[in-house]
Design a protein around this motif. Structure first.
Motif, PDB file in Angstrom:
ATOM      1  N   CYS A  28       0.847  -1.149   0.218  1.00 58.83           N
ATOM      2  CA  CYS A  28      -0.028   0.153   0.148  1.00 58.83           C
ATOM      3  C   CYS A  28       1.047   1.138   0.138  1.00 58.83           C
ATOM      4  O   CYS A  28       0.553   2.322  -0.717  1.00 58.83           O
ATOM      5  CB  CYS A  28      -0.965  -0.128   1.038  1.00 58.83           C
ATOM      6  SG  CYS A  28      -2.264  -1.292   1.293  1.00 58.83           S
ATOM      7  N   ARG A  29       1.949   1.364   0.684  1.00 54.66           N
ATOM      8  CA  ARG A  29       2.819   2.422   0.613  1.00 54.66           C
ATOM      9  C   ARG A  29       3.407   2.436  -0.704  1.00 54.66           C
ATOM     10  O   ARG A  29       3.746   3.656  -1.021  1.00 54.66           O
ATOM     11  CB  ARG A  29       4.060   2.236   1.591  1.00 54.66           C
ATOM     12  CG  ARG A  29       4.964   3.318   1.674  1.00 54.66           C
ATOM     13  CD  ARG A  29       6.111   3.058   2.557  1.00 54.66           C
ATOM     14  NE  ARG A  29       6.809   2.020   2.376  1.00 54.66           N
ATOM     15  CZ  ARG A  29       7.727   1.255   2.899  1.00 54.66           C
ATOM     16  NH1 ARG A  29       7.626   1.496   4.439  1.00 54.66           N
ATOM     17  NH2 ARG A  29       8.218   0.250   2.707  1.00 54.66           N
ATOM     18  N   GLN A  30       3.622   1.645  -1.341  1.00 55.47           N
ATOM     19  CA  GLN A  30       4.115   1.664  -2.732  1.00 55.47           C
ATOM     20  C   GLN A  30       3.190   2.307  -3.652  1.00 55.47           C
ATOM     21  O   GLN A  30       3.543   3.130  -4.600  1.00 55.47           O
ATOM     22  CB  GLN A  30       4.565   0.219  -3.334  1.00 55.47           C
ATOM     23  CG  GLN A  30       5.400   0.458  -4.594  1.00 55.47           C
ATOM     24  CD  GLN A  30       6.645   1.034  -4.517  1.00 55.47           C
ATOM     25  OE1 GLN A  30       7.547   1.113  -3.792  1.00 55.47           O
ATOM     26  NE2 GLN A  30       6.832   2.190  -5.554  1.00 55.47           N
ATOM     27  N   THR A  31       2.058   1.887  -3.293  1.00 63.17           N
ATOM     28  CA  THR A  31       0.735   2.729  -4.310  1.00 63.17           C
ATOM     29  C   THR A  31       0.870   4.152  -3.976  1.00 63.17           C
ATOM     30  O   THR A  31       0.597   5.032  -5.005  1.00 63.17           O
ATOM     31  CB  THR A  31      -0.541   2.167  -3.801  1.00 63.17           C
ATOM     32  OG1 THR A  31      -0.486   0.739  -4.181  1.00 63.17           O
ATOM     33  CG2 THR A  31      -1.658   2.737  -4.550  1.00 63.17           C
ATOM     34  N   LEU A  33       3.415   5.962  -3.074  1.00 60.09           N
ATOM     35  CA  LEU A  33       4.863   6.246  -3.578  1.00 60.09           C
ATOM     36  C   LEU A  33       4.515   6.539  -5.191  1.00 60.09           C
ATOM     37  O   LEU A  33       5.015   7.386  -5.912  1.00 60.09           O
ATOM     38  CB  LEU A  33       5.951   5.603  -3.428  1.00 60.09           C
ATOM     39  CG  LEU A  33       6.397   5.572  -2.078  1.00 60.09           C
ATOM     40  CD1 LEU A  33       7.350   4.326  -1.557  1.00 60.09           C
ATOM     41  CD2 LEU A  33       7.053   6.852  -1.806  1.00 60.09           C
ATOM     42  N   ASP A  34       3.978   5.431  -5.992  1.00 61.93           N
ATOM     43  CA  ASP A  34       3.606   5.585  -7.347  1.00 61.93           C
ATOM     44  C   ASP A  34       2.976   6.775  -7.710  1.00 61.93           C
ATOM     45  O   ASP A  34       3.114   7.106  -8.722  1.00 61.93           O
ATOM     46  CB  ASP A  34       3.019   4.065  -7.676  1.00 61.93           C
ATOM     47  CG  ASP A  34       3.959   2.878  -7.563  1.00 61.93           C
ATOM     48  OD1 ASP A  34       4.971   3.291  -7.455  1.00 61.93           O
ATOM     49  OD2 ASP A  34       3.190   1.672  -7.774  1.00 61.93           O
ATOM     50  N   ALA A  35       1.897   7.162  -6.889  1.00 60.09           N
ATOM     51  CA  ALA A  35       0.987   8.349  -7.429  1.00 60.09           C
ATOM     52  C   ALA A  35       1.782   9.547  -7.158  1.00 60.09           C
ATOM     53  O   ALA A  35       1.382  10.628  -7.326  1.00 60.09           O
ATOM     54  CB  ALA A  35      -0.380   8.228  -6.503  1.00 60.09           C
ATOM     55  N   ASN A  36       3.035   9.537  -6.181  1.00 59.53           N
ATOM     56  CA  ASN A  36       3.474  10.714  -5.971  1.00 59.53           C
ATOM     57  C   ASN A  36       4.941  10.688  -6.009  1.00 59.53           C
ATOM     58  O   ASN A  36       5.929  10.430  -5.099  1.00 59.53           O
ATOM     59  CB  ASN A  36       3.320  11.039  -4.332  1.00 59.53           C
ATOM     60  CG  ASN A  36       1.808  11.412  -4.436  1.00 59.53           C
ATOM     61  OD1 ASN A  36       1.355  12.343  -4.331  1.00 59.53           O
ATOM     62  ND2 ASN A  36       1.104  10.202  -3.836  1.00 59.53           N
ATOM     63  N   PRO A  37       5.658  10.706  -7.378  1.00 60.26           N
ATOM     64  CA  PRO A  37       6.882  10.694  -7.624  1.00 60.26           C
ATOM     65  C   PRO A  37       7.840  11.772  -6.748  1.00 60.26           C
ATOM     66  O   PRO A  37       7.429  12.745  -6.464  1.00 60.26           O
ATOM     67  CB  PRO A  37       7.022  10.849  -9.104  1.00 60.26           C
ATOM     68  CG  PRO A  37       5.565  10.593  -9.782  1.00 60.26           C
ATOM     69  CD  PRO A  37       4.769  11.009  -8.697  1.00 60.26           C
ATOM     70  N   GLU A  41       9.787   7.399   1.233  1.00 63.46           N
ATOM     71  CA  GLU A  41       9.224   6.287   1.862  1.00 63.46           C
ATOM     72  C   GLU A  41       8.698   6.628   3.194  1.00 63.46           C
ATOM     73  O   GLU A  41       7.381   6.230   3.543  1.00 63.46           O
ATOM     74  CB  GLU A  41       9.973   5.014   1.853  1.00 63.46           C
ATOM     75  CG  GLU A  41      10.041   4.291   0.517  1.00 63.46           C
ATOM     76  CD  GLU A  41      11.040   2.979   0.778  1.00 63.46           C
ATOM     77  OE1 GLU A  41      11.111   2.441   1.827  1.00 63.46           O
ATOM     78  OE2 GLU A  41      11.259   2.563  -0.263  1.00 63.46           O
ATOM     79  N   ALA A  78      -5.273   4.262  -1.243  1.00 60.13           N
ATOM     80  CA  ALA A  78      -4.057   3.318  -1.319  1.00 60.13           C
ATOM     81  C   ALA A  78      -4.393   1.915  -0.906  1.00 60.13           C
ATOM     82  O   ALA A  78      -4.629   0.801  -1.536  1.00 60.13           O
ATOM     83  CB  ALA A  78      -2.716   3.471  -1.147  1.00 60.13           C
ATOM     84  N   HIS A  82      -6.171  -1.916  -2.876  1.00 58.44           N
ATOM     85  CA  HIS A  82      -5.747  -3.128  -2.358  1.00 58.44           C
ATOM     86  C   HIS A  82      -6.771  -3.943  -1.864  1.00 58.44           C
ATOM     87  O   HIS A  82      -6.974  -3.881  -0.661  1.00 58.44           O
ATOM     88  CB  HIS A  82      -4.406  -3.085  -1.378  1.00 58.44           C
ATOM     89  CG  HIS A  82      -3.352  -2.627  -2.066  1.00 58.44           C
ATOM     90  ND1 HIS A  82      -2.467  -3.438  -2.578  1.00 58.44           N
ATOM     91  CD2 HIS A  82      -2.886  -1.512  -2.388  1.00 58.44           C
ATOM     92  CE1 HIS A  82      -1.326  -2.741  -3.127  1.00 58.44           C
ATOM     93  NE2 HIS A  82      -1.755  -1.353  -3.062  1.00 58.44           N
TER      94      HIS A  82
END
Length: 163
Positions: A28-31, A33-37, A41, A78, A82
């Motif tokens: 979920c954290r990666q989601t 991050l993916d939406a916010n380049p 972390e 996020a 999931h």
């Protein structure tokens, strides 16, 4: 401020990280991050932890309309993306916390956010003041859906059907 509750909830030590597994948290954290380049972390993790606090608060205080801040809403989205994780989370909390999107960039209601932060406090935790503040240009977070929760689209939980 008195918070109406459908059932009493004692203030106990609460850790949002215990609500989902480390693997689920990382995904979920990666989601976020993916939406916010370019987001760290650490910040993405804080946003997700606040979203977990929000969902837990909604599950415990069903009679009160609550809403996430714009930043915390990114973490909630996020979690929702999931679906298996979100369904397990809600099942563990005893209710499914539905998302009712609405968008009006002027929908900022500090009273709703104050109430939400207070409910989080009743769980035995503290809302991260940087992430629960008013919309700001200093903390830019891209929210996947066009949502701004307040005042007509606050989150109100409907009880689980019996049977």
């Amino acid at each position: 401020m008195n918070i109406p509750r459908t059932r009493p909830t004692p203030t106990i030590p609460f850790s949002p990280r215990t609500l989902i597994t480390d693997r689920q948290f990382t995904a979920c954290r990666q989601t976020v991050l993916d939406a916010n380049p370019g987001m760290s972390e650490e910040l993405a993790g804080r946003i997700l932890e606040e979203a977990l606090k929000f969902v837990a608060a909604c599950s415990r205080h069903k009679a009160v309309g609550l809403a996430p801040s714009r930043v915390v809403d990114e973490g909630w989205h996020a979690l929702i993306l999931h679906t298996a994780t979100y369904a397990e989370l809600c099942a563990s909390l005893g209710v499914f916390v539905h998302h009712f999107p609405g968008f009006d960039p002027t929908n900022y209601d500090p009273q709703i956010l104050d109430r939400t932060r207070e409910v989080i406090g009743h769980l035995g935790d503290e809302a991260d003041p940087e992430l629960w503040g008013p919309p700001s240009d200093e903390l830019l977070v891209s929210v996947a859906a066009r949502c701004q929760h307040a005042p007509d689209c606050t989150i109100v939980i409907t009880p689980k059907p019996k049977g």
